[in-house]
Write a protein that holds these residues in place. Structure first.
Motif, PDB file in Angstrom:
ATOM      1  N   SER A   1       0.859  -1.186   0.000  1.00  0.00           N
ATOM      2  CA  SER A   1       0.000   0.000   0.000  1.00  0.00           C
ATOM      3  C   SER A   1       0.896   1.237   0.000  1.00  0.00           C
ATOM      4  O   SER A   1       1.136   1.857   1.037  1.00  0.00           O
ATOM      5  CB  SER A   1      -0.915  -0.012   1.231  1.00  0.00           C
ATOM      6  N   VAL A   2       1.384   1.583  -1.168  1.00  0.00           N
ATOM      7  CA  VAL A   2       2.372   2.648  -1.304  1.00  0.00           C
ATOM      8  C   VAL A   2       1.806   3.761  -2.180  1.00  0.00           C
ATOM      9  O   VAL A   2       1.197   3.493  -3.220  1.00  0.00           O
ATOM     10  CB  VAL A   2       3.674   2.121  -1.942  1.00  0.00           C
ATOM     11  N   VAL A   3       2.002   4.992  -1.746  1.00  0.00           N
ATOM     12  CA  VAL A   3       1.646   6.142  -2.569  1.00  0.00           C
ATOM     13  C   VAL A   3       2.871   6.516  -3.387  1.00  0.00           C
ATOM     14  O   VAL A   3       3.943   6.780  -2.828  1.00  0.00           O
ATOM     15  CB  VAL A   3       1.202   7.338  -1.712  1.00  0.00           C
ATOM     16  N   SER A   4       2.737   6.534  -4.700  1.00  0.00           N
ATOM     17  CA  SER A   4       3.876   6.868  -5.552  1.00  0.00           C
ATOM     18  C   SER A   4       3.443   7.817  -6.657  1.00  0.00           C
ATOM     19  O   SER A   4       2.291   7.808  -7.094  1.00  0.00           O
ATOM     20  CB  SER A   4       4.488   5.593  -6.162  1.00  0.00           C
ATOM     21  N   VAL A   5       4.380   8.662  -7.070  1.00  0.00           N
ATOM     22  CA  VAL A   5       4.147   9.597  -8.170  1.00  0.00           C
ATOM     23  C   VAL A   5       5.374   9.604  -9.067  1.00  0.00           C
ATOM     24  O   VAL A   5       6.465   9.190  -8.655  1.00  0.00           O
ATOM     25  CB  VAL A   5       3.861  11.028  -7.675  1.00  0.00           C
ATOM     26  N   ASP A   6       5.213  10.096 -10.267  1.00  0.00           N
ATOM     27  CA  ASP A   6       6.336  10.214 -11.187  1.00  0.00           C
ATOM     28  C   ASP A   6       7.098  11.504 -10.906  1.00  0.00           C
ATOM     29  O   ASP A   6       6.537  12.482 -10.400  1.00  0.00           O
ATOM     30  CB  ASP A   6       5.834  10.208 -12.634  1.00  0.00           C
TER      31      ASP A   6
ATOM     32  N   ILE B   1      17.422   9.813  -2.032  1.00  0.00           N
ATOM     33  CA  ILE B   1      17.265   8.551  -2.756  1.00  0.00           C
ATOM     34  C   ILE B   1      17.022   7.422  -1.760  1.00  0.00           C
ATOM     35  O   ILE B   1      17.698   7.329  -0.736  1.00  0.00           O
ATOM     36  CB  ILE B   1      18.509   8.252  -3.612  1.00  0.00           C
ATOM     37  N   VAL B   2      16.038   6.579  -2.052  1.00  0.00           N
ATOM     38  CA  VAL B   2      15.709   5.462  -1.168  1.00  0.00           C
ATOM     39  C   VAL B   2      16.436   4.210  -1.658  1.00  0.00           C
ATOM     40  O   VAL B   2      16.411   3.905  -2.855  1.00  0.00           O
ATOM     41  CB  VAL B   2      14.184   5.208  -1.171  1.00  0.00           C
ATOM     42  N   PRO B   3      17.110   3.474  -0.751  1.00  0.00           N
ATOM     43  CA  PRO B   3      17.757   2.224  -1.165  1.00  0.00           C
ATOM     44  C   PRO B   3      16.722   1.203  -1.610  1.00  0.00           C
ATOM     45  O   PRO B   3      15.543   1.292  -1.240  1.00  0.00           O
ATOM     46  CB  PRO B   3      18.488   1.767   0.101  1.00  0.00           C
ATOM     47  N   VAL B   4      17.139   0.229  -2.409  1.00  0.00           N
ATOM     48  CA  VAL B   4      16.214  -0.784  -2.919  1.00  0.00           C
ATOM     49  C   VAL B   4      16.701  -2.180  -2.559  1.00  0.00           C
ATOM     50  O   VAL B   4      17.898  -2.407  -2.346  1.00  0.00           O
ATOM     51  CB  VAL B   4      16.045  -0.677  -4.455  1.00  0.00           C
TER      52      VAL B   4
ATOM     53  N   PHE C   1      14.435   5.485  -7.099  1.00  0.00           N
ATOM     54  CA  PHE C   1      13.306   5.816  -6.244  1.00  0.00           C
ATOM     55  C   PHE C   1      13.731   6.858  -5.216  1.00  0.00           C
ATOM     56  O   PHE C   1      14.757   6.705  -4.546  1.00  0.00           O
ATOM     57  CB  PHE C   1      12.788   4.564  -5.531  1.00  0.00           C
ATOM     58  N   LYS C   2      12.939   7.913  -5.090  1.00  0.00           N
ATOM     59  CA  LYS C   2      13.198   8.978  -4.128  1.00  0.00           C
ATOM     60  C   LYS C   2      11.992   9.092  -3.204  1.00  0.00           C
ATOM     61  O   LYS C   2      10.977   8.426  -3.396  1.00  0.00           O
ATOM     62  CB  LYS C   2      13.481  10.296  -4.856  1.00  0.00           C
TER      63      LYS C   2
ATOM     64  N   ASN D   1       4.452  10.248   3.634  1.00  0.00           N
ATOM     65  CA  ASN D   1       5.487  10.326   2.616  1.00  0.00           C
ATOM     66  C   ASN D   1       4.919   9.806   1.306  1.00  0.00           C
ATOM     67  O   ASN D   1       3.866   9.169   1.284  1.00  0.00           O
ATOM     68  CB  ASN D   1       6.720   9.491   3.023  1.00  0.00           C
ATOM     69  N   VAL D   2       5.627  10.085   0.238  1.00  0.00           N
ATOM     70  CA  VAL D   2       5.244   9.558  -1.066  1.00  0.00           C
ATOM     71  C   VAL D   2       6.520   9.160  -1.809  1.00  0.00           C
ATOM     72  O   VAL D   2       7.524   9.874  -1.749  1.00  0.00           O
ATOM     73  CB  VAL D   2       4.423  10.597  -1.881  1.00  0.00           C
ATOM     74  N   ILE D   3       6.500   8.007  -2.451  1.00  0.00           N
ATOM     75  CA  ILE D   3       7.642   7.553  -3.239  1.00  0.00           C
ATOM     76  C   ILE D   3       7.599   8.232  -4.606  1.00  0.00           C
ATOM     77  O   ILE D   3       6.564   8.246  -5.270  1.00  0.00           O
ATOM     78  CB  ILE D   3       7.622   6.018  -3.410  1.00  0.00           C
ATOM     79  N   VAL D   4       8.736   8.794  -5.003  1.00  0.00           N
ATOM     80  CA  VAL D   4       8.846   9.488  -6.282  1.00  0.00           C
ATOM     81  C   VAL D   4       9.667   8.613  -7.235  1.00  0.00           C
ATOM     82  O   VAL D   4      10.825   8.292  -6.942  1.00  0.00           O
ATOM     83  CB  VAL D   4       9.507  10.868  -6.112  1.00  0.00           C
TER      84      VAL D   4
END
Length: 444
Positions: free
Chosen positions: A13-18, A75-78, A46-47, A37-40
């Motif tokens: 359940s992640v909120v993400s945008v471009d 930047i978010v690690p993956v 991924f930020k 927060n929102v993942i970009v």
């Protein structure tokens, strides 16, 4: 013992945008979904846009119609969804509390938070005898304010210093807390920020005593679904805050012990860690940016050095240094350049000091040095030598920087926090004396 796969514990359940979306669009999605927060998504990178980022955007009066690509975002690690939860250990030194989970095709599967990791640690594997009061001896800094502090001023400070929470106290007793969740509510409701923080703090605040074990603290977090524990002494006064991330880091040494004790039962984990033991040992003892020792390792080395000093009747001193006006460097040139300054200053410390000296990144732009066999006079000489060397550095983009130094000699009976407190007093004196100088503080 079997540890779950990342796909088993990740939240999808992640909120993400471009990255091409506007700041206003991202904030709107956060408010609509009640997320902090929102993942970009920026191509294969991924930020993350957080509440602290929003506070900084508002403080700087940035046009909300600008694209996210024009805003500095971390930047978010993956990690692959097929990985084991134990593989998250290498990310725990990262200041970001999220890890993006990706599919084999590199698309976003979900996220793993410290809460997810904490919820999958068996409390029976923790260090039952490791007490919070031992951890708090490291003198970790926290943000606390009085109840009449104006909310706007507190939010400004939280944005400047990147605090994700603040404890509100009355006579040093915690009476409430303001977290990023509360901040999102203020943003959503457009509340009046020119009133005291006591109007908006979450209260009452639940605390744990400082003599609690790590196991008890972790169980408390899991039961209450909190991200941190507020610790008090036997009089109810604020002692500190311990986060999920710190509790997770503390559990690793206990895991390593269990792996050796139960070879057959833990064969799966032993296979996973066969080629990673050295990597984990380094991770547990060093700062990821500078490569210097971290606080945990410094505490261990202080005890062994202190014991050697008392047994051999040697002398020992300590230097605490702080890069002057470092926030201005970050604000002017950006955090990447600021990181480069920290790395170059670290190299300068290692190059100038003796092989027997112990150098640690204490936090932010602060460094601490333990000087075995050095009396106060020797320590002052070495600190002045460091001061001059740093002042003469020519750092890319920034040019010149300076540093302030606090020096103290360690005496028999000194706890580490006593020596650090004296060095910190001396450092404060150096800053009040115009910076770029060396001051000392003797034991009373």
């Amino acid at each position: 013992m079997k540890f779950p796969l990342i796909s088993d514990i990740a939240s999808t359940s992640v909120v993400s945008v471009d990255i091409t979306s506007s700041v206003a669009e991202a904030i709107g999605m956060m408010l609509d979904k009640d997320h902090r927060n929102v993942i970009v998504i920026d191509k294969d990178c991924f930020k993350i846009l957080t509440v602290i980022d929003i506070l900084n955007i508002q403080k700087n009066k940035l046009d909300l119609s600008v694209k996210l690509s024009e805003v500095h975002l971390d930047i978010v690690p993956v990690i692959g969804r097929e990985k084991n939860v134990l593989d998250t250990m290498e990310y725990l030194n990262n200041s970001i509390e999220y890890i993006c989970v990706i599919n084999p095709d590199k698309s976003l599967y979900g996220i793993v938070t410290h809460t997810d990791i904490t919820s999958n640690i068996d409390p029976d594997t923790l260090m039952d005898n490791y007490r919070l009061q031992d951890f708090l001896k490291l003198n970790r800094r926290i943000k606390w304010v009085k109840k009449d502090t104006i909310t706007f001023d507190l939010l400004k400070t939280m944005a400047n210093d990147a605090f994700d929470n603040a404890v509100i106290v009355e006579d040093m007793k915690p009476i409430g807390i303001l977290t990023t969740k509360d901040v999102m509510g203020l943003i959503r409701n457009k509340n009046d920020l020119n009133v005291s923080v006591s109007e908006y703090m979450s209260t009452p605040i639940e605390t744990v005593p400082r003599n609690s074990s790590v196991k008890e603290a972790l169980e408390f977090i899991k039961e209450k679904h909190y991200k941190r524990v507020v610790v008090v002494d036997n009089k109810g006064n604020l002692s500190g805050i311990v986060t999920q991330k710190e509790l997770i880091s503390l559990t690793y040494s206990r895991w390593a012990t269990l792996m050796k004790e139960y070879q057959k039962e833990l064969s799966e984990i032993n296979n996973i860690l066969k080629d990673k033991n050295k990597e984990y040992e380094t991770l547990a003892s060093t700062d990821s940016l500078t490569g210097l020792y971290n606080r945990y390792k410094f505490s261990e080395l202080y005890l062994s050095s202190y014991l050697a000093m008392t047994q051999r009747h040697n002398e020992m001193s300590m230097i605490l240094m702080d890069i002057d006006f470092f926030k201005k460097v970050n604000d002017t040139y950006g955090h990447n350049t600021g990181d480069n300054v920290l790395v170059q200053v670290s190299h300068a410390l290692l190059k100038t000091l003796r092989n027997i000296d112990i150098v640690c990144r204490w936090g932010g732009e602060e460094f601490i040095v333990l000087l075995p066999t050095a009396n106060l006079e020797n320590a002052l000489y070495l600190a002045e030598k460091l001061r001059v060397y740093i002042e003469e550095l020519d750092i890319d983009i920034v040019g010149k920087v300076t540093a302030s130094f606090g020096v103290t000699q360690i005496i028999e009976g000194d706890e580490m926090e006593d020596a650090v407190a004296r060095a910190d007093e001396a450092l404060y004196l150096a800053k009040n004396s115009g910076r770029n100088c060396v001051k000392s503080k003797l034991a009373v």
